[in-house]
Scaffold this active site. Structure first.
Site, PDB file in Angstrom:
ATOM      1  N   GLY A 250       0.804  -1.220   0.000  1.00  0.00           N
ATOM      2  CA  GLY A 250       0.000   0.000   0.000  1.00  0.00           C
ATOM      3  C   GLY A 250       0.839   1.273   0.000  1.00  0.00           C
ATOM      4  O   GLY A 250       2.072   1.235   0.118  1.00  0.00           O
ATOM      5  N   HIS A 251       0.173   2.382  -0.105  1.00  0.00           N
ATOM      6  CA  HIS A 251       0.870   3.671  -0.182  1.00  0.00           C
ATOM      7  C   HIS A 251       1.626   3.972   1.123  1.00  0.00           C
ATOM      8  O   HIS A 251       1.167   3.645   2.192  1.00  0.00           O
ATOM      9  CB  HIS A 251      -0.065   4.815  -0.563  1.00  0.00           C
ATOM     10  CG  HIS A 251      -1.269   5.011   0.298  1.00  0.00           C
ATOM     11  ND1 HIS A 251      -2.218   5.963   0.025  1.00  0.00           N
ATOM     12  CD2 HIS A 251      -1.695   4.370   1.414  1.00  0.00           C
ATOM     13  CE1 HIS A 251      -3.154   5.912   0.944  1.00  0.00           C
ATOM     14  NE2 HIS A 251      -2.858   4.961   1.794  1.00  0.00           N
ATOM     15  N   ASN A 252       2.800   4.582   0.930  1.00  0.00           N
ATOM     16  CA  ASN A 252       3.625   5.034   2.049  1.00  0.00           C
ATOM     17  C   ASN A 252       4.252   3.907   2.863  1.00  0.00           C
ATOM     18  O   ASN A 252       4.841   4.167   3.916  1.00  0.00           O
ATOM     19  CB  ASN A 252       2.827   5.952   2.992  1.00  0.00           C
ATOM     20  CG  ASN A 252       2.350   7.192   2.279  1.00  0.00           C
ATOM     21  OD1 ASN A 252       1.260   7.221   1.738  1.00  0.00           O
ATOM     22  ND2 ASN A 252       3.202   8.188   2.213  1.00  0.00           N
TER      23      ASN A 252
END
Lengths: 338, 338, 338
Positions: A250-252
């Site tokens: 996922g993002h980050n």
């Protein structure tokens, strides 16, 4: 065809061939076209004995050469060249790479659509129907197979292998010696929404994802794996990370150097994973938590809280006859009501 | 448009139409454009009664024809042609195939890049932007949709349907009557690494995957599914195997004939699965184990040991109110500490 | 570059800027190129304070503008333009969209293969190597990136964004303002087979899937996600539904408006899901059940029965040291035998 001489050169990048002095010129030029297990290998194939449980297969092996420890050297058949090393499995790994077919094309296919502002290094292969966007950089000796899309401003290092149908989103940074397998999605938009009670949006206002994906050197990414771009900051995959197929990052998320992730694992947004972790298949890691270095997670483990101490962790229950399972599952439910 | 006559011919490949003698010439030429459920079908649609629970919908159905058992024959409305069979659901399955749209293109699209050494059978369709490598064989009557990449030396049998964006790696063997859905990855490199303490590789030396993927006849592979090539030996999928979407099949796995695998299941490397197994969705099977013939695994089952006896197996716990679940999960943890 | 004036216009689509009257003409024309967190943003970046836990970062922030509630207005540094709103996170979501790079190409790339019968709206972008089938409709202002395949008779609404390598099957209906990310498969054939004892088919006769996929407005679909076409009736995704990566939506599923589904969730065939549900990652939902409106499922929950009451549900066990887990798992097994 690969000669014993070439095998030796490759293997000695990692460890010495202990009996190199005993290998004669004729043996050095002996040629091999492939690898095989001890039981199936032919005289044109290289084999190895890594696990002593297979020692019984050695004496009758038809292999043309065998990677082996000193301990079993005298059991190698006369028909095979013995290559003595401390770690035959590691030697086999290196040797195997010499036999692999690496790129679909040589050169740049005329059907590829390459922006005039893209900077393509020396001896880069770009296959049919690739789309290379504005200001993309591709380092020397990298091979891009067919149908790869690289969006604008992305940098790909040298000696990378990008297989067919990979999509790499804009502004991504891909290191050197990176391998990305068919149909992977790197730098797609992360899953970010602000809740709202506005009935016209039924609860979700999209947050455009303005961070990047930054991938280190010597990284391996499997087929169908998704690594989303960051929301504001970047999604970061360290060097020497190996990721299997169908994994969600996922993002980050930040993944430390040398961590291995098996197929179908899901890592929710903003998770931080340490170095040298080994994450089994289909593990689920909830968002915004941290896992320290040297953690092992067995397959299908559900991680809902940060793991602050290295070691091995597991969860779940294991297969049992369905009739018994029904009773056990009912009793588990009751544990929550008592 | 499909006539009753065509429907009968197709259905009788599997079972007789019991009342065929009673169907007159006018009915034989009646035309249908689609299928529908008893409640929604029009006079241009074929319907069926497979589950007696739906008998109440029969009398008022507007369907133009109904597949039905002898038992309910006299309840078919006058407006519908009754086709009496022992197994209406199976008859419907066969009939449905006549209405399906099969290929994106007819013929070979001029944009396809096809190696001069590829051997293309009669009446093969190859869609736009396909890439067909050296020495690829494609059997007669196969349809390859758009953007499919088939790497060198791969053989695809006759009457196959390969949907858009599928990638098939080099040296694969695909049988006859095989259907592969959009975005599947067949023959990507398996996930194999030799551990090393060499800090320059942080622990992982890639093992090139030199085996193949070998797929039998009448196999169905879903979208986004990955079937990795073998490390040394081959990854083998038997005939009549049906695999849903987003499934992971690791290197060196062998799957027996007639086994069905639902979406999101993961099968780790070197697993051997028997014949006629039914594997539910999101099942996880750990590496190097064996599952015998005729095993049923319910959805989300975690299989960590070989299953040596046919039968039904399950694991996991089922959804419950979150507050109760928290207590039960805490008690489960305590079970491990007492 | 985006001005404060443009930010205000966008944000006020959802909520007023409370201190708008206090923002002077010079500030209105101040330009921004990106967003950043309070700690990293520069004077060319917009930031926000949504979570009071980050208040300590506000005073020293170098951001050029800050979205903030009235409560913390007086703590905004002199160097930043304060934009006071009731919901800064929602304001940030809207503002972020102004900075996003939306389409790979402008106009219609000459390499795209577009059927003469396709109807393409005004200001549509279609990227390299797209394949647009017969009778496809694409609404105005939609952007189709590279390598997208849209099969015959499919309708895509206006203002959609379809990223590279998406495949959309024939006869699909995609609403307006829909975003579909790289490598998704929409309208592949569902997994439907009639069992048969005929040894020539080893148990499975394919059921051709003749229904469609129908997707509402303002829907978001992630990378590698599969939404299969219906068997007879349609698979239906309501408006304002947001779906993450690697999600499986089986044939004939219906998903209500405003529901959010995190990555790796699997929804088996014919499931009906209500409105405004929040479904965590890697949830598994068995076929033919119904989940009412406003249900929350935590990550990895296994749902085997209909959920008839809104609320939060969970299942599974959580990560624990592997040695303890082994004992707990053994005890769980015993629960089924006692």
């Amino acid at each position: 065809m690969i000669t014993i001489e070439q095998l030796i050169t490759r293997i000695e990048q990692r460890q010495p061939i202990i009996n190199k002095a005993d290998i004669d010129a004729e043996q050095l030029h002996q040629e091999f076209d492939s690898v095989g297990s001890l039981t199936t290998a032919t005289h044109k194939q290289l084999s190895f004995l890594a696990d002593p449980n297979y020692i019984s297969s050695l004496a009758s092996s038809q292999a043309g050469a065998v990677l082996i420890t000193a301990e079993y050297f005298d059991q190698v058949p006369q028909t095979a060249v013995a290559l003595v090393v401390a770690n035959p499995y590691l030697a086999y790994a290196g040797a195997s790479q010499l036999f692999a077919r690496e790129s679909l094309f040589n050169g740049i296919h005329p059907s590829a659509v390459i922006s005039e502002s893209a900077v393509i290094g020396e001896q880069v292969n770009i296959g049919a129907f690739c789309v290379i966007g504005d200001n993309v950089h591709i380092g020397a000796h990298s091979s891009i197979d067919a149908h790869v899309v690289v969006e604008a401003n992305t940098a790909i290092g040298h000696n990378c292998v990008i297989k067919s149908h990979v999509v790499i989103g804009h502004d991504s940074v891909i290191g050197n010696h990176v391998r990305i397998h068919a149909n992977a999605s790197i730098g797609s938009e992360g899953f970010g929404f602000a809740p709202t009670r506005d009935p016209s949006t039924m609860g979700w206002e999209r947050i455009a994802q303005l961070g990047r994906v930054v991938i280190g050197d010597h990284v391996r990414i499997g087929s169908q794996t998704c690594i989303d771009r960051g929301a504001i900051d970047d999604t970061i995959v360290g060097s020497y990370v190996v990721i299997d197929n169908l994994v969600q990052v996922g993002h980050n998320v930040r993944i430390g150097d040398g961590t291995a992730i098996a197929a179908k694992t899901g890592i929710a947004g903003s998770v931080i994973i340490g170095k040298r972790c080994i994450i089994g298949g289909d593990v689920g890691i909830t968002g915004h938590i941290e896992i320290v270095d040297d953690v092992i997670l067995s397959g299908m483990t559900m991680v809902t809280k940060s793991i602050k101490k290295s070691g091995s962790y597991s969860s779940g229950t294991v297969a049992m006859p369905t009739a018994e399972w029904r009773r056990a599952a009912v009793r588990f439910r009751k544990l929550g009501r008592d």
